[in-house]
Design an enzyme around this catalytic site. Structure first.
Site, PDB file in Angstrom:
ATOM      1  N   HIS A  88      31.367  57.934  79.051  1.00 40.90           N
ATOM      2  CA  HIS A  88      32.745  57.750  79.385  1.00 40.90           C
ATOM      3  C   HIS A  88      33.082  58.858  80.791  1.00 40.90           C
ATOM      4  O   HIS A  88      34.378  59.126  80.686  1.00 40.90           O
ATOM      5  CB  HIS A  88      33.463  58.148  78.292  1.00 40.90           C
ATOM      6  CG  HIS A  88      34.840  57.198  78.357  1.00 40.90           C
ATOM      7  ND1 HIS A  88      35.785  57.200  77.112  1.00 40.90           N
ATOM      8  CD2 HIS A  88      35.181  56.505  79.319  1.00 40.90           C
ATOM      9  CE1 HIS A  88      36.810  56.354  77.552  1.00 40.90           C
ATOM     10  NE2 HIS A  88      36.391  55.828  78.754  1.00 40.90           N
ATOM     11  N   ASP A 123      36.416  64.831  70.036  1.00 40.53           N
ATOM     12  CA  ASP A 123      37.075  64.814  71.293  1.00 40.53           C
ATOM     13  C   ASP A 123      38.546  64.997  71.387  1.00 40.53           C
ATOM     14  O   ASP A 123      39.248  65.244  72.368  1.00 40.53           O
ATOM     15  CB  ASP A 123      36.658  63.764  72.190  1.00 40.53           C
ATOM     16  CG  ASP A 123      37.065  62.126  71.752  1.00 40.53           C
ATOM     17  OD1 ASP A 123      37.536  62.322  70.311  1.00 40.53           O
ATOM     18  OD2 ASP A 123      37.002  61.254  72.220  1.00 40.53           O
ATOM     19  N   ASN A 124      39.213  64.677  70.325  1.00 33.32           N
ATOM     20  CA  ASN A 124      40.476  64.828  69.964  1.00 33.32           C
ATOM     21  C   ASN A 124      40.971  64.143  68.666  1.00 33.32           C
ATOM     22  O   ASN A 124      40.007  63.775  67.788  1.00 33.32           O
ATOM     23  CB  ASN A 124      41.304  63.817  70.887  1.00 33.32           C
ATOM     24  CG  ASN A 124      40.738  62.469  71.314  1.00 33.32           C
ATOM     25  OD1 ASN A 124      40.402  61.808  72.313  1.00 33.32           O
ATOM     26  ND2 ASN A 124      40.741  61.706  70.342  1.00 33.32           N
ATOM     27  N   CYS A 183      39.918  60.627  75.658  1.00 31.78           N
ATOM     28  CA  CYS A 183      38.386  60.560  75.777  1.00 31.78           C
ATOM     29  C   CYS A 183      37.647  61.345  76.914  1.00 31.78           C
ATOM     30  O   CYS A 183      36.845  62.182  76.868  1.00 31.78           O
ATOM     31  CB  CYS A 183      37.970  59.191  75.792  1.00 31.78           C
ATOM     32  SG  CYS A 183      38.262  58.166  74.130  1.00 31.78           S
ATOM     33  N   LYS A 201      28.482  57.958  73.574  1.00 30.28           N
ATOM     34  CA  LYS A 201      29.019  57.693  74.596  1.00 30.28           C
ATOM     35  C   LYS A 201      29.363  58.813  75.453  1.00 30.28           C
ATOM     36  O   LYS A 201      29.545  59.960  75.424  1.00 30.28           O
ATOM     37  CB  LYS A 201      30.520  57.490  73.660  1.00 30.28           C
ATOM     38  CG  LYS A 201      31.847  57.221  74.540  1.00 30.28           C
ATOM     39  CD  LYS A 201      33.113  57.181  73.730  1.00 30.28           C
ATOM     40  CE  LYS A 201      34.313  57.431  74.533  1.00 30.28           C
ATOM     41  NZ  LYS A 201      35.552  57.317  73.852  1.00 30.28           N
ATOM     42  N   SER A 233      34.285  53.851  76.064  1.00 27.34           N
ATOM     43  CA  SER A 233      34.647  53.479  74.579  1.00 27.34           C
ATOM     44  C   SER A 233      34.218  52.163  73.933  1.00 27.34           C
ATOM     45  O   SER A 233      34.266  51.220  74.861  1.00 27.34           O
ATOM     46  CB  SER A 233      36.205  53.620  74.335  1.00 27.34           C
ATOM     47  OG  SER A 233      36.525  55.144  74.850  1.00 27.34           O
ATOM     48  N   ARG A 288      35.622  64.945  77.254  1.00 21.66           N
ATOM     49  CA  ARG A 288      34.338  65.125  77.536  1.00 21.66           C
ATOM     50  C   ARG A 288      34.026  65.755  78.794  1.00 21.66           C
ATOM     51  O   ARG A 288      33.143  66.789  78.967  1.00 21.66           O
ATOM     52  CB  ARG A 288      33.868  63.794  77.542  1.00 21.66           C
ATOM     53  CG  ARG A 288      33.746  63.041  76.333  1.00 21.66           C
ATOM     54  CD  ARG A 288      33.611  61.464  76.317  1.00 21.66           C
ATOM     55  NE  ARG A 288      34.418  60.804  75.014  1.00 21.66           N
ATOM     56  CZ  ARG A 288      33.651  60.881  73.783  1.00 21.66           C
ATOM     57  NH1 ARG A 288      32.337  61.296  73.860  1.00 21.66           N
ATOM     58  NH2 ARG A 288      34.491  60.617  72.747  1.00 21.66           N
ATOM     59  N   HIS A 317      36.018  56.341  66.310  1.00 22.86           N
ATOM     60  CA  HIS A 317      37.012  55.398  67.463  1.00 22.86           C
ATOM     61  C   HIS A 317      36.967  54.107  66.746  1.00 22.86           C
ATOM     62  O   HIS A 317      35.726  53.356  66.587  1.00 22.86           O
ATOM     63  CB  HIS A 317      36.487  55.664  68.783  1.00 22.86           C
ATOM     64  CG  HIS A 317      37.455  55.004  69.916  1.00 22.86           C
ATOM     65  ND1 HIS A 317      37.522  53.792  70.034  1.00 22.86           N
ATOM     66  CD2 HIS A 317      37.996  55.631  70.858  1.00 22.86           C
ATOM     67  CE1 HIS A 317      38.383  53.556  71.074  1.00 22.86           C
ATOM     68  NE2 HIS A 317      38.410  54.770  71.691  1.00 22.86           N
ATOM     69  N   LYS A 366      45.976  61.648  68.425  1.00 23.82           N
ATOM     70  CA  LYS A 366      45.446  61.428  69.617  1.00 23.82           C
ATOM     71  C   LYS A 366      46.336  61.090  70.640  1.00 23.82           C
ATOM     72  O   LYS A 366      47.541  60.320  70.464  1.00 23.82           O
ATOM     73  CB  LYS A 366      44.419  60.210  69.471  1.00 23.82           C
ATOM     74  CG  LYS A 366      43.822  59.532  70.767  1.00 23.82           C
ATOM     75  CD  LYS A 366      42.825  58.552  70.402  1.00 23.82           C
ATOM     76  CE  LYS A 366      42.379  57.889  71.925  1.00 23.82           C
ATOM     77  NZ  LYS A 366      41.017  56.929  71.444  1.00 23.82           N
ATOM     78  N   ASP A 384      34.241  60.994  68.063  1.00 25.36           N
ATOM     79  CA  ASP A 384      35.204  60.313  68.715  1.00 25.36           C
ATOM     80  C   ASP A 384      36.370  59.893  67.960  1.00 25.36           C
ATOM     81  O   ASP A 384      36.168  59.144  66.952  1.00 25.36           O
ATOM     82  CB  ASP A 384      34.575  58.924  69.380  1.00 25.36           C
ATOM     83  CG  ASP A 384      35.369  58.467  70.535  1.00 25.36           C
ATOM     84  OD1 ASP A 384      36.635  58.927  70.610  1.00 25.36           O
ATOM     85  OD2 ASP A 384      34.781  57.835  71.456  1.00 25.36           O
ATOM     86  N   ASP A 385      37.410  60.512  68.146  1.00 24.23           N
ATOM     87  CA  ASP A 385      38.822  60.313  67.494  1.00 24.23           C
ATOM     88  C   ASP A 385      38.530  61.140  65.960  1.00 24.23           C
ATOM     89  O   ASP A 385      39.408  60.302  65.087  1.00 24.23           O
ATOM     90  CB  ASP A 385      39.035  58.963  67.521  1.00 24.23           C
ATOM     91  CG  ASP A 385      39.468  58.720  68.711  1.00 24.23           C
ATOM     92  OD1 ASP A 385      39.658  59.072  69.415  1.00 24.23           O
ATOM     93  OD2 ASP A 385      40.072  57.259  68.835  1.00 24.23           O
TER      94      ASP A 385
END
Length: 488
Positions: free
Chosen positions: A135, A288-289, A80, A133, A158, A84, A236, A309, A40-41
């Site tokens: 989301h 994810d980004n 996010c 996660k 998140s 996904r 994240h 992001k 994540d991030d």
């Protein structure tokens, strides 16, 4: 009569003896296991094999040495929930009505009619598990168990969607700050809340909790083909590290976290090896980004790609990706072809003999790339959507055409530090053409030099505007499907 019976018995014995010398039928090849480790991030430049440091990520580096490292791999969208949705369904998120980062009270969720990787593999007899996660919907019937997973342990959204200030202290009940209105952060097992994550010490346990459950799932299902989706809550923000890794990297809290996340990958890979599963398991590691750059020393880096992001610049959507499958993916290879998270579902389907979803998807099988075919180029173009449905850019080959829009920038203000954010306003982005082969930082507009390239990519964009729409041009699109509706 006795002579006939004796002759018959002799023939039968001879036939039986001959059969024992026939070569045995080879057993059918075991269906490969599939593990997706989704960060994540995590920025393009965060793993050390992508230039990250001064910390090290030896397990990721070893994974790259044993498999394939992608240099032009794209998240489905730079945020996010949308990202996904794209990974799990093989669709551009706007095709299936998912956008932005869904908050705990969001009125939309992943539509149950969309088929996920878990569902198409479950039809092939796979055991399916998820940790981390989700989301894509915070309540039943939109949780993982209703989307093809046999078991689930993790956060529904998140880890910053909680009533806690940036300093780690809970907001008072009288606070009117919008963050204070979030409900307590639940750790869910199955469909039920197992515990509440109340503070940063609780957050520091998450990476270990996820890792232990992932390894348990592997051991429990070692005799059946399985699919494991491991979606870490970090890096994240807020970032937090267990005591075992605190201060170990010599590179601050973010470096400590990268060390712990890398160790988590190592534990999963070691569990595969200990159970004799490493050679029959495809492991996909990606993010994810890009990084949330306005968090400064609590965010990662893009290795020089532009922005991060929440933007359709390369730093927002180009992410690290490593795939390992011993004996199938050539070891130590680098893939410089364009590929994307939406390509994971059709690739996994091709590998595992699963049927593609009944409804149209956008992903393409990149199995020829994984096999090391130098002539393969399954993805000739990629489109960058953001917000609800803005077509902000299109890439074809080495060129990326950016359309006028408002986009996030991290360049105008000093970032925040130690968990606090700096400003990241939206600014006007002009039309431009970039040659990513020589300008990955997207600094120089070459549209006047290559007008024919602009015209070619514009035609691709127009096709997507007709089918998937474009709010920048007030075009709704003819092939978009609705998200699930959450009953409040």
């Amino acid at each position: 009569m006795i002579r006939k019976i004796a002759s018959f018995l002799l023939l039968a014995a001879t036939a039986a003896g001959s059969a024992s010398f026939l070569p045995a039928e080879p057993p059918p090849p075991a269906k490969p296991n599939v593990i997706i480790i989704f960060m994540d991030d995590m920025g393009y430049g965060d793993p050390s094999c992508y230039g990250g440091g001064p910390y090290t990520t030896p397990h990721l580096d070893r994974m790259a040495a044993r498999g394939m490292r992608f240099t032009h791999f794209y998240a489905a969208q730079a945020v996010c929930s949308a990202s996904r949705a794209g990974l799990l369904t093989g669709c551009y998120p706007n095709r299936i009505g998912i956008h932005n980062a869904l908050n705990p009270n969001a009125k939309i969720a992943l539509n149950g009619e969309e088929e996920t990787i878990a569902e198409i593999l479950k039809d092939q007899g796979y055991k399916t598990g998820m940790v981390g996660k989700w989301h894509l919907g915070a309540k039943v019937p939109f949780l993982p168990l209703q989307n093809g997973f046999d078991e689930y342990l993790g956060l529904p959204y998140s880890n910053d969607m909680w009533p806690v200030h940036y300093d780690g202290k809970p907001y008072p009940d009288t606070s009117k700050v919008w963050r204070a209105q979030y409900p307590p952060l639940p750790l869910i097992e199955g469909n039920e809340t197992r515990r509440i994550i109340r503070n940063l010490d609780d957050q520091a346990e998450l990476t270990g909790i996820y890792t232990d459950r992932a390894c348990e799932f592997i051991r429990k299902n070692k005799k059946a083909p399985f699919f494991l989706y491991m979606a870490h809550s970090m890096p994240h923000v807020p970032i937090a590290v267990s005591k075992a890794y605190r201060g170990k990297s010599g590179a601050g809290l973010f470096g400590d976290l990268m060390t712990e996340l890398d160790a988590s990958v190592g534990k999963v890979l070691q569990t595969l090896k200990e159970n004799g599963l490493d050679k029959n398991t495809l492991v996909i590691f990606t993010s994810d980004n890009g990084p949330w750059l306005n968090y400064g020393n609590h965010a990662g880096n893009t290795a020089g790609l532009r922005e991060g992001k929440g933007s359709s610049w390369e730093g927002g959507q180009r992410v690290p990706c490593i795939m390992q499958w011993p004996g199938q993916i050539p070891a130590g290879t680098v893939c410089n072809k364009v590929a994307a998270a939406i390509d994971v579902l059709p690739t996994v389907a091709a590998i595992c003999g699963a049927k593609l979803p009944a409804k149209k998807i956008d992903g393409l099988s990149i199995l020829p790339l994984l096999k090391g075919d130098p002539t393969a180029n399954p993805r000739e173009h990629f489109v960058y959507y953001y917000n609800v449905n803005n077509l902000e850019a299109v890439r074809k080959g080495q060129y990326k055409l950016v359309f006028p829009h408002k986009g996030r920038t991290y360049r105008l203000h000093v970032p925040g530090y130690d968990g606090f954010p700096g400003s990241a306003p939206d600014v006007d982005v002009p039309a431009a053409l970039y040659d990513l082969s020589i300008d990955p930082g997207e600094t120089t507009d070459v549209s006047k030099v290559f007008p024919e390239v602009v015209k070619d990519i514009e035609a691709i964009a127009d096709n997507y505007r007709q089918t998937l729409g474009d709010e920048l041009r007030k075009m709704p699109g003819t092939e978009r499907r609705p998200a699930g509706k959450v009953q409040q």
